[in-house]
Each structure stands twice: as structure tokens, then as C-alpha cells.
Design an enzyme around this catalytic site. Structure first.
Site, short mmCIF file in Angstrom:
data_model
loop_
_atom_site.label_atom_id
_atom_site.label_comp_id
_atom_site.label_asym_id
_atom_site.label_seq_id
_atom_site.Cartn_x
_atom_site.Cartn_y
_atom_site.Cartn_z
N LYS A 53 0.84 -1.21 0.00
CA LYS A 53 0.00 0.00 0.00
C LYS A 53 0.87 1.26 0.00
O LYS A 53 0.62 2.21 -0.75
CB LYS A 53 -0.96 -0.03 1.20
CG LYS A 53 -2.02 -1.11 1.05
CD LYS A 53 -2.90 -1.34 2.27
CE LYS A 53 -3.83 -2.51 1.99
NZ LYS A 53 -4.81 -2.78 3.05
N GLN A 97 -5.08 -1.63 9.41
CA GLN A 97 -4.97 -2.96 8.79
C GLN A 97 -5.55 -4.02 9.73
O GLN A 97 -5.25 -4.05 10.92
CB GLN A 97 -3.48 -3.23 8.47
CG GLN A 97 -3.23 -4.47 7.66
CD GLN A 97 -3.69 -4.37 6.20
OE1 GLN A 97 -3.92 -3.28 5.68
NE2 GLN A 97 -3.85 -5.50 5.54
N ASP A 120 -11.44 2.28 3.71
CA ASP A 120 -11.78 0.85 3.64
C ASP A 120 -13.28 0.64 3.39
O ASP A 120 -13.70 -0.47 3.07
CB ASP A 120 -11.44 0.16 4.97
CG ASP A 120 -10.08 -0.51 4.96
OD1 ASP A 120 -9.68 -0.99 3.89
OD2 ASP A 120 -9.44 -0.57 6.03
#
Ligand code: L34
Length: 292
Positions: A53, A97, A120
Site C-alpha cells: 500500500k 490494517q 476501507d
């Protein structure tokens, strides 16, 4: 018949290139898109994904800040960090995460993130907006899937899509996306899961079969209709002493047996995984646009 291989790596590179143009445009307006990725603990797979990422951000012209914490950080500390990031106007996207260490409540952490920075798309506000068709940030993995299908020249509208798996990260948002109106959706949608009886009866009716179960090589040839588009969301690390890393990556689809039957199929690695990262770039740009 051999299947068309849907090259997620290549399509992801195209999407990152598009995101770069959009980032450049924002930068020319004095808006530097900025993503903060929070990593808690030492899970090797999570570290690798966070690394991808950060690298994609560099390539795209998005500023990235990686924040790492030991697994023992308290939930309260993590919450106050999120509060600080929510209040920081230079931060457009916040991603924590997953999975988090067991002592933390992932739902509570997810809900703490400002929905407008929730790249997200996991916050209940975004989940709700997606489900009623309002514009919002949507989860990266399922959002990348129609992109890769349509960019491979496969029509989706009117097709029967069968999703195996009902997770909040993939299965459920996938259902919401596929059922929407629009060129990259408009499917008839079936969701199968661990409670489904005679699973193969349903999966064999799929024009588009999306496997997100988390069981290595679960989908076998006899579960797939000839010519179907097969999307493999699984990324399972399976021990393999012959590999330098000591493991190999396999999907939720038994690729060797399914590939000869499918019309199109995504590989693992190089399929859905890189698309997840590319869609995160798009979501970060979108969040930056929304906030300015
Ligand atoms: N908050 N947590 C949050 N957001 C996410 O979107 C994720 N996910 C999943 C796990 N936890 C998360 C990811 O980023 C899975 N995931 C992810 C991201 C990237 C890749 C796979 C999963 C990826 O790049 N896969 C490569 C190979 C990686 C390797 O070699 O291990 C591929 O080609 O599939």
C-alpha cells in the site's frame, strides 16, 4: 477451451496510473492527498500488504504515513490515535490494517474512524450508504472485482453472480455492489455460505462466480459452469518446503482443475490482491476530493 486469464496485476497498474493523474490534478490545486495506514503487531502477511500500500502511494503521488504499534498497544491508545487523525485536516484517508490483536474490538475501532476518511468503506455509515445506493467510500477488495471483469471485456449486466462467503469485508459488500444498477453491476445475485445446502447446485448456475471463503482450493471443477467467469478472492499461505519463503500462495479456487472449464479466471497471486491496493488509491483520491 482454456480460460482467459484476468490479469489483476496489469489492470491494477492501469488503475494506479489513472489515480496518479487524479492525484496530480489535486496537487495542482494545492491538495496533497494523504493516507495514513496503521499497522498493529507483527503479522507477516499484514506487514507485506501494508508495504504494498505504501509503495503504491509513492508511485501514485499520494503522501503515505505508516504508523506501526506493538501488538500490546491498548485499544484506548489506538482510539486516541484515530481521534487525532480524524481531527488532522491534512489526512484524507485512515486505514487500520486488519486483523487486530485479539484484545481489541475491531468493530469499535472501525466505527471510530471518521466515515469521510474511511477508505476501507467498513464504517457502518458507509455500509449503509452502499446498501441504499448512495455515493460513498466502498470496500477496496469487492470494489476492484467489477473493475477487473469489465476491463477484461466481460459484460456484467443481467448475469447471475454467485458469491461464496458472507464476510463484512468481501461477501456482504460484494452483494451490495453487484445488485446495484449500472454497467459494472446489475447482476442477479446469490450469496452462498457455510449454511448453504447443496452448494454446487447454486455455484453451477453462476455466470460470475466469486470465491471468498478462506479455504484453500475449495472450488473444484464440478462446481463451475462451463464458460463462467471465476474470481478468486482467496489468498492462503500453504506450507511448501520447495519455495524459498517456505510457503506458496493459493486461492480459494482449485485453479488447475477449474481453469480448463472457466471462460475467464483470476490467478493467485496477481489477481484480486493487487486490485485491492489499486482501489485503495482510488478511494484515497475520492476522500481527498470530498474533503478538499
Ligand atoms: N483494513 N485490512 C484492511 N483493509 C484491507 O483492504 C485489508 N486487506 C485484506 C487483509 N486486511 C485488510 C488487504 O489489504 C487482504 N488485503 C490484501 C492486500 C493486498 C494483497 C492481498 C491482500 C496483495 O497484494 N496480494 C498479492 C500477493 C501478496 C503476497 O505475495 O503475499 C497478490 O498478487 O495477490
Amino acid at each position: 477451451m482454456t480460460a482467459k486469464i484476468i490479469d489483476g496485476k496489469k489492470i491494477a497498474a492501469e488503475i494506479r496510473a489513472e489515480a496518479k493523474l487524479e492525484a496530480d490534478e489535486l496537487i495542482s490545486q494545492n491538495i496533497q492527498p494523504c493516507l495514513v495506514v496503521v499497522l498493529v503487531g507483527e503479522d507477516p502477511a499484514s506487514k507485506a500488504y501494508v508495504g504494498s500500500k505504501v509503495k503504491a502511494c509513492e508511485e501514485t503521488g499520494i503522501k503515505s504515513i505508516k504508523v506501526t504499534h506493538p501488538a500490546g498497544i491498548s485499544e484506548a491508545e489506538l482510539m486516541s490515535e484515530i481521534d487525532r487523525l480524524n481531527a488532522d485536516n491534512s489526512v484524507h484517508g485512515i486505514l487500520v490494517q486488519l486483523p487486530l490483536p485479539k484484545h481489541m474490538d475491531e468493530d469499535a475501532v472501525t466505527e471510530r474512524i471518521d466515515p469521510s476518511k474511511d477508505v476501507d468503506g467498513f464504517h457502518p455509515v458507509n455500509v449503509g450508504k452502499l446498501s441504499i445506493g448512495l455515493d460513498c467510500l466502498t470496500p477496496c477488495t469487492p470494489t476492484g472485482i467489477p473493475e477487473m471483469i469489465v476491463r477484461s471485456g466481460i459484460e456484467m449486466s443481467g448475469k447471475h453472480a454467485v458469491v461464496i462467503g458472507r464476510s463484512n469485508i468481501v461477501g456482504k459488500p460484494m452483494m451490495s455492489l453487484l445488485v446495484q444498477k449500472g454497467e459494472k453491476a446489475n447482476c442477479t445475485v446469490t450469496c452462498c455460505h457455510s449454511g448453504t445446502k447443496d452448494l454446487a447446485y447454486f455455484t453451477r448456475q453462476a455466470d460470475i462466480l466469486i470465491a471468498a471463503i478462506g479455504v484453500p482450493e475449495f472450488v473444484k471443477a464440478d462446481m463451475v459452469k462451463e464458460g463462467a467467469t471465476v474470481i478468486d478472492v482467496g489468498i492462503n499461505r500453504v506450507d511448501d518446503a520447495t519455495k524459498p519463503r517456505g510457503y506458496k500462495l493459493v486461492g480459494d479456487v482449485d485453479y488447475a482443475s477449474v481453469e480448463p472449464i472457466a471462460g475467464a479466471i483470476t490467478p493467485v497471486p496477481g489477481g484480486v490482491g493487487p486490485m485491492t491496493v489499486a482501489m485503495l488509491m482510488k478511494n484515497t483520491i475520492k476522500a481527498a476530493r470530498m474533503r478538499g
